[in-house]
Design a protein around this motif. Structure first.
Motif, PDB file in Angstrom:
ATOM      1  N   GLN A   1       0.748  -1.392   0.069  1.00 11.18           N
ATOM      2  CA  GLN A   1      -0.002   0.050  -0.162  1.00 11.18           C
ATOM      3  C   GLN A   1       0.823   0.963   0.090  1.00 11.18           C
ATOM      4  O   GLN A   1       0.593   2.405   0.819  1.00 11.18           O
ATOM      5  CB  GLN A   1      -0.930   0.039   1.235  1.00 11.18           C
ATOM      6  CG  GLN A   1      -1.847  -1.158   1.094  1.00 11.18           C
ATOM      7  CD  GLN A   1      -3.131  -1.060   2.312  1.00 11.18           C
ATOM      8  OE1 GLN A   1      -2.642  -0.504   3.310  1.00 11.18           O
ATOM      9  NE2 GLN A   1      -3.905  -1.805   2.145  1.00 11.18           N
ATOM     10  N   GLY A   2       1.861   0.960  -0.612  1.00 13.71           N
ATOM     11  CA  GLY A   2       2.777   2.373  -1.012  1.00 13.71           C
ATOM     12  C   GLY A   2       3.743   2.511   0.034  1.00 13.71           C
ATOM     13  O   GLY A   2       4.784   3.431   0.120  1.00 13.71           O
ATOM     14  N   THR A   3       3.925   1.635   1.058  1.00 12.61           N
ATOM     15  CA  THR A   3       4.873   1.637   2.220  1.00 12.61           C
ATOM     16  C   THR A   3       6.090   0.713   1.669  1.00 12.61           C
ATOM     17  O   THR A   3       5.850  -0.026   1.171  1.00 12.61           O
ATOM     18  CB  THR A   3       4.516   1.386   3.325  1.00 12.61           C
ATOM     19  OG1 THR A   3       3.938  -0.029   3.426  1.00 12.61           O
ATOM     20  CG2 THR A   3       3.317   2.433   3.582  1.00 12.61           C
ATOM     21  N   TYR A   4       7.176   1.203   2.139  1.00  9.76           N
ATOM     22  CA  TYR A   4       8.512   0.419   1.993  1.00  9.76           C
ATOM     23  C   TYR A   4       8.671  -0.122   0.669  1.00  9.76           C
ATOM     24  O   TYR A   4       8.993  -1.167   0.217  1.00  9.76           O
ATOM     25  CB  TYR A   4       8.495  -1.150   2.825  1.00  9.76           C
ATOM     26  CG  TYR A   4       8.408  -0.757   4.138  1.00  9.76           C
ATOM     27  CD1 TYR A   4       9.021  -0.006   5.087  1.00  9.76           C
ATOM     28  CD2 TYR A   4       7.166  -1.013   5.005  1.00  9.76           C
ATOM     29  CE1 TYR A   4       9.024   0.135   6.540  1.00  9.76           C
ATOM     30  CE2 TYR A   4       6.875  -0.794   6.381  1.00  9.76           C
ATOM     31  CZ  TYR A   4       7.789  -0.235   7.163  1.00  9.76           C
ATOM     32  OH  TYR A   4       7.573   0.121   8.181  1.00  9.76           O
ATOM     33  N   GLN A   5       8.869   1.055  -0.211  1.00 11.61           N
ATOM     34  CA  GLN A   5       8.808   0.645  -1.565  1.00 11.61           C
ATOM     35  C   GLN A   5      10.109   0.009  -1.915  1.00 11.61           C
ATOM     36  O   GLN A   5      11.060   0.873  -1.635  1.00 11.61           O
ATOM     37  CB  GLN A   5       8.390   2.031  -2.600  1.00 11.61           C
ATOM     38  CG  GLN A   5       6.888   2.371  -2.605  1.00 11.61           C
ATOM     39  CD  GLN A   5       6.841   3.681  -3.099  1.00 11.61           C
ATOM     40  OE1 GLN A   5       7.554   4.133  -3.736  1.00 11.61           O
ATOM     41  NE2 GLN A   5       5.356   4.104  -3.014  1.00 11.61           N
ATOM     42  N   SER A   6      10.153  -1.068  -2.522  1.00 16.03           N
ATOM     43  CA  SER A   6      11.644  -1.511  -3.085  1.00 16.03           C
ATOM     44  C   SER A   6      11.483  -1.987  -4.477  1.00 16.03           C
ATOM     45  O   SER A   6      10.497  -2.189  -5.137  1.00 16.03           O
ATOM     46  CB  SER A   6      11.979  -2.759  -2.479  1.00 16.03           C
ATOM     47  OG  SER A   6      11.807  -2.490  -0.810  1.00 16.03           O
ATOM     48  N   ALA A   7      12.548  -2.018  -5.217  1.00 14.07           N
ATOM     49  CA  ALA A   7      12.657  -2.255  -6.672  1.00 14.07           C
ATOM     50  C   ALA A   7      13.896  -3.313  -6.806  1.00 14.07           C
ATOM     51  O   ALA A   7      14.739  -3.230  -5.925  1.00 14.07           O
ATOM     52  CB  ALA A   7      12.634  -1.162  -7.595  1.00 14.07           C
ATOM     53  N   SER A   8      13.753  -3.913  -7.778  1.00 11.94           N
ATOM     54  CA  SER A   8      14.864  -5.162  -7.896  1.00 11.94           C
ATOM     55  C   SER A   8      15.150  -4.999  -9.562  1.00 11.94           C
ATOM     56  O   SER A   8      14.582  -4.436 -10.369  1.00 11.94           O
ATOM     57  CB  SER A   8      14.298  -6.560  -7.706  1.00 11.94           C
ATOM     58  OG  SER A   8      13.087  -6.597  -8.912  1.00 11.94           O
ATOM     59  N   MET A   9      16.496  -5.219  -9.737  1.00  6.72           N
ATOM     60  CA  MET A   9      17.138  -5.317 -10.977  1.00  6.72           C
ATOM     61  C   MET A   9      18.055  -6.755 -10.919  1.00  6.72           C
ATOM     62  O   MET A   9      18.748  -7.325 -10.182  1.00  6.72           O
ATOM     63  CB  MET A   9      18.181  -4.226 -11.402  1.00  6.72           C
ATOM     64  CG  MET A   9      18.885  -4.350 -12.414  1.00  6.72           C
ATOM     65  SD  MET A   9      20.409  -3.196 -12.817  1.00  6.72           S
ATOM     66  CE  MET A   9      21.703  -4.094 -12.326  1.00  6.72           C
ATOM     67  N   VAL A  10      17.364  -7.727 -11.550  1.00  2.55           N
ATOM     68  CA  VAL A  10      18.085  -8.960 -11.844  1.00  2.55           C
ATOM     69  C   VAL A  10      18.943  -8.968 -13.414  1.00  2.55           C
ATOM     70  O   VAL A  10      18.251  -8.365 -14.408  1.00  2.55           O
ATOM     71  CB  VAL A  10      17.108 -10.085 -11.837  1.00  2.55           C
ATOM     72  CG1 VAL A  10      16.390 -10.100 -10.457  1.00  2.55           C
ATOM     73  CG2 VAL A  10      15.968 -10.204 -13.033  1.00  2.55           C
ATOM     74  N   VAL A  11      19.588  -9.710 -13.487  1.00  2.39           N
ATOM     75  CA  VAL A  11      20.410 -10.057 -14.681  1.00  2.39           C
ATOM     76  C   VAL A  11      20.670 -11.310 -15.037  1.00  2.39           C
ATOM     77  O   VAL A  11      21.072 -12.268 -14.255  1.00  2.39           O
ATOM     78  CB  VAL A  11      21.752  -9.284 -14.421  1.00  2.39           C
ATOM     79  CG1 VAL A  11      22.728  -9.299 -15.655  1.00  2.39           C
ATOM     80  CG2 VAL A  11      21.630  -7.969 -14.067  1.00  2.39           C
ATOM     81  N   PHE A  12      20.349 -11.470 -16.428  1.00  2.85           N
ATOM     82  CA  PHE A  12      20.458 -12.715 -17.188  1.00  2.85           C
ATOM     83  C   PHE A  12      21.526 -12.468 -18.089  1.00  2.85           C
ATOM     84  O   PHE A  12      21.275 -11.729 -19.197  1.00  2.85           O
ATOM     85  CB  PHE A  12      19.117 -13.268 -17.691  1.00  2.85           C
ATOM     86  CG  PHE A  12      18.194 -14.120 -16.801  1.00  2.85           C
ATOM     87  CD1 PHE A  12      17.923 -15.234 -16.934  1.00  2.85           C
ATOM     88  CD2 PHE A  12      17.843 -13.436 -15.523  1.00  2.85           C
ATOM     89  CE1 PHE A  12      17.345 -16.125 -16.269  1.00  2.85           C
ATOM     90  CE2 PHE A  12      17.057 -14.211 -14.595  1.00  2.85           C
ATOM     91  CZ  PHE A  12      16.784 -15.498 -14.857  1.00  2.85           C
ATOM     92  N   GLU A  13      22.602 -13.229 -18.206  1.00  2.00           N
ATOM     93  CA  GLU A  13      23.676 -13.287 -19.221  1.00  2.00           C
ATOM     94  C   GLU A  13      23.680 -14.583 -19.994  1.00  2.00           C
ATOM     95  O   GLU A  13      23.890 -15.582 -19.141  1.00  2.00           O
ATOM     96  CB  GLU A  13      25.052 -12.852 -18.870  1.00  2.00           C
ATOM     97  CG  GLU A  13      25.016 -11.580 -18.121  1.00  2.00           C
ATOM     98  CD  GLU A  13      26.248 -10.895 -17.729  1.00  2.00           C
ATOM     99  OE1 GLU A  13      27.223 -12.122 -17.861  1.00  2.00           O
ATOM    100  OE2 GLU A  13      26.607  -9.820 -17.443  1.00  2.00           O
ATOM    101  N   ASP A  14      23.444 -14.657 -21.356  1.00  2.00           N
ATOM    102  CA  ASP A  14      23.518 -15.789 -22.186  1.00  2.00           C
ATOM    103  C   ASP A  14      22.431 -16.811 -21.650  1.00  2.00           C
ATOM    104  O   ASP A  14      22.436 -18.116 -21.656  1.00  2.00           O
ATOM    105  CB  ASP A  14      24.744 -16.446 -21.988  1.00  2.00           C
ATOM    106  CG  ASP A  14      24.975 -17.478 -23.286  1.00  2.00           C
ATOM    107  OD1 ASP A  14      24.159 -17.501 -24.302  1.00  2.00           O
ATOM    108  OD2 ASP A  14      25.892 -18.290 -23.228  1.00  2.00           O
ATOM    109  N   GLY A  15      21.288 -16.080 -21.068  1.00  2.00           N
ATOM    110  CA  GLY A  15      20.125 -16.948 -20.653  1.00  2.00           C
ATOM    111  C   GLY A  15      20.114 -17.402 -19.411  1.00  2.00           C
ATOM    112  O   GLY A  15      19.355 -18.144 -19.111  1.00  2.00           O
TER     113      GLY A  15
END
Length: 665
Positions: free
Chosen positions: A415-429
């Motif tokens: 509900q808008g609190t503790y907003q977190s984002a992720s960045m995941v990486v795939f290399e060569d699948g």
């Protein structure tokens, strides 16, 4: 591409009776088979505005060139005919069940003059009793070796049996009393058939009758002082008990049931079934299902029951009294009537709600989840498959080269609190977890973004602003190295920044709004060499910036499978980071941040004083007297809990209300 309007039948031509229908392509091949309570109502639903149809249904009706139907008397007949046609025509748009292995059965050929016990795979044959399926053939051979002591029936092939009869000498099993040797006339055909029937009864669950019979004969032999015979009977009893131990009782009252479970996503599902006979697990089977048509879990269960019980090799003995499923099929009465007709007596189809059956159903579900994870791991680990996935993405998104590095972003909050984002990486699948990053979404005022699109814009901006800065530093370093101003081997030389390596493709979790926000961030930074797309979860649509319609990849596409894995991994990582922030925020203490006060000292203080309120009222000397504390740290605690602006220690403060929430570090 055929137009559905060109082959649409007039509504008045379609009967309202139950029946089965077939769609054919321009070459006459059957591409879809379905059933309906009312053919007119069902077929009319396929010829509405294409925009209102599911993408998979759109593809099917535009691939087809004609439709035909067959009227049947009842819905149960429609169910049976539908499965028969699916097996016959193997339509490309129907659900596909791929058995994950060819399961072996313990088979007894009761249709032969001298029945034979053997391991058997493949289609079932008439006149043969089947037990299982088993996970491995060696498990059947171990069980059979134990039971041949008590039920010495024939296990040899027809050629060996005939040669022994011609020579008048039995094989080795005949000499060691693990075969009654009907080939040389030691027992008659009737006596050998009775042995085979007893063996089948024991395998079917009627076990205690034979154990009690052997125990009675053992006591009689002992009373008659025939101790060698008694010892042999004792060993036979132990052999039966070891065979029983291999199939422990899981359900009471000698229950006969098949327990099914599903685990899957929008593209595929893993199916598991445990066969319980006489209260014991007699076998296990598994499939991987390709969802090439738009089906619900209830419809999958119906197709699954058709697959298991509707084949040509099915017989009355293969249908148990109870069929336990994760969800009921769309028309449970119809399926129940069909199974009852196959069995010849009442069959109950239901969802287990409590007790041992519910616990066993959870075990089956856990097996299905494990099977799906194993299938995904094997599929993702295959180099050829990964190369195909990257090539399909390159073609579908019109990229200059294959996206060897893919970054995916997702936002998680409560509900808008503790907003977190992720960045995941795939290399060569493959996932590169060392390259994963998480972001705490700040927003313009420092209290979070107003919505997911604003959060996505902030995250993409921060990531690629770092990319530009790190690239600039790397370029400066290269110029210095070329000019000789910096020694490349020097320990003081700055290392290449991790964010200086750009992705070939950025994937955001969401549809057009999230894609537009990410594209706006890239445009503001002047990033033009990075491709962007979004994956919407509801229909697995791939959205490209500036396009009015999504890119639709085939459900069996390896490219779509890779995008789905990347998106799901970003979602998992975002939720993990959000939960960490939320947990930390809910257990924050007024003692956090005090210089020199770590978790152990915080715990010691709270244990000694009981609450932050009492600790705030304590003097420096009282705090310093706690074990592990010193005067300097005690002064820091007092300064943190009683700042000059708060007045005296007796004055109420906002921090007093935190005492109830202090959990000790």
């Amino acid at each position: 591409m055929p137009d559905p309007a060109t082959y649409r039948p007039a509504p008045g031509e379609i009967p309202t009776s139950p029946g089965v229908y077939r769609f054919r392509d321009p070459h006459g091949r059957v591409i879809y088979v379905g059933k309906a309570k009312s053919l007119r109502s069902r077929l009319s639903s396929y010829f509405q505005d294409l925009a209102n149809l599911h993408p998979r249904t759109q593809t099917m009706v535009t691939t087809a060139a004609s439709v035909e139907w067959t009227v049947v008397g009842t819905e149960v007949e429609a169910l049976a005919l539908e499965y028969s046609w699916i097996k016959q025509f193997d339509p490309r748009f129907n659900v596909k069940y791929r058995d994950d292995k060819s399961y072996p059965f313990l088979a007894v050929t009761m249709g032969e003059a001298f029945p034979r016990a053997q391991v058997m795979r493949g289609a079932k044959r008439p006149g043969t009793r089947y037990f299982g399926p088993y996970g491995h053939a060696w498990a059947i051979r171990e069980t059979l070796d134990l039971l041949l002591r008590v039920f010495p029936i024939r296990t040899c092939s027809a050629g060996v049996f005939r040669r022994a009869g011609r020579s008048g000498r039995p094989c080795l099993l005949g000499y060691i009393d693990k075969c009654s040797a009907p080939c040389v006339g030691r027992v008659s055909a009737e006596e050998h058939r009775q042995l085979a029937q007893d063996f089948c009864d024991f395998m079917a669950g009627d076990t205690q009758r034979f154990v009690r019979r052997l125990e009675r004969r053992m006591r009689e032999a002992a009373e008659s002082q025939e101790y060698e015979q008694a010892a042999r009977l004792r060993d036979d009893i132990q052999a039966l008990q070891r065979a029983l131990e291999k199939n422990a009782v899981v359900l009471g009252d000698a229950t006969d049931a098949d327990i099914f479970a599903l685990a899957g996503d929008e593209l595929e599902a893993a199916v598991q079934v445990f066969h319980v006979r006489g209260g014991r697990i007699r076998g296990q089977r598994g499939w991987v299902v390709e969802k090439v048509e738009d089906v619900t879990d209830a419809e999958l269960v119906e197709h699954l029951l058709q697959q298991v019980y509707g084949g040509e090799d099915a017989d009355a003995s293969s249908v148990p009294r109870e069929v336990l499923v994760p969800v009921l099929p769309p028309d449970p009465q119809q399926v129940t009537a069909w199974l009852t007709g196959l069995r010849g007596s009442r069959v109950e189809v239901r969802v287990p709600q409590r007790g041992d059956k519910r616990e066993l159903a959870e075990t089956v579900r856990a097996n299905a989840e494990h099977a799906l994870a194993l299938h995904r791991t094997r599929r993702a680990g295959d180099l050829t498959t990964r190369s195909q996935a990257l090539r399909e993405l390159q073609e579908a998104l019109d990229l200059e080269s294959a996206p060897l590095r893919i970054e995916c972003y997702d936002v998680s909050h409560t509900q808008g609190t503790y907003q977190s984002a992720s960045m995941v990486v795939f290399e060569d699948g493959l996932a590169r977890k060392s390259e994963y990053r998480s972001f705490s979404v700040r927003g313009p005022e420092g209290d979070g973004a107003r919505d997911d699109t604003a959060a996505m814009h902030e995250v993409i901006t921060r990531r690629f602003r770092r990319y530009l800065a790190d690239r600039s530093r790397s370029d400066e370093l290269e110029l210095e190295l070329e000019s000789g101003e910096v020694d490349a081997t020097s320990a003081d030389a700055p290392e290449r920044r991790r964010f200086a390596y750009p992705p070939n493709l950025v994937v955001v979790d969401g549809g057009p709004p999230q894609v537009a926000a990410a594209q706006r961030a890239l445009d503001e930074l002047g990033i033009t060499d990075v491709a962007l797309c979004g994956l919407a979860k509801r229909l697995e649509e791939v959205w490209v910036p500036g396009e009015e319609y999504p890119v639709i990849l085939e459900r069996s596409s390896e490219g779509l499978y890779l995008l789905q894995r990347v998106r799901d991994e970003a979602h998992r990582f975002a939720i993990t980071q959000h939960r960490k922030r939320r947990s930390k925020g809910m257990t924050a203490s007024a003692l956090d941040g005090v210089p020199g006060l770590g978790p152990a000292r915080q715990k010691a203080l709270l244990t000694h004083f009981g609450s932050v309120k009492r600790l705030r009222a304590a003097s420096v000397e009282e705090i310093a007297s706690v074990r592990g504390m010193g005067t300097t740290t005690a002064q820091a605690v007092v300064a943190a809990l009683r700042p000059p602006s708060s007045g005296s220690s007796d004055a109420p403060g906002a921090a007093d209300g935190e005492a109830a929430g202090m959990l000790g570090a």
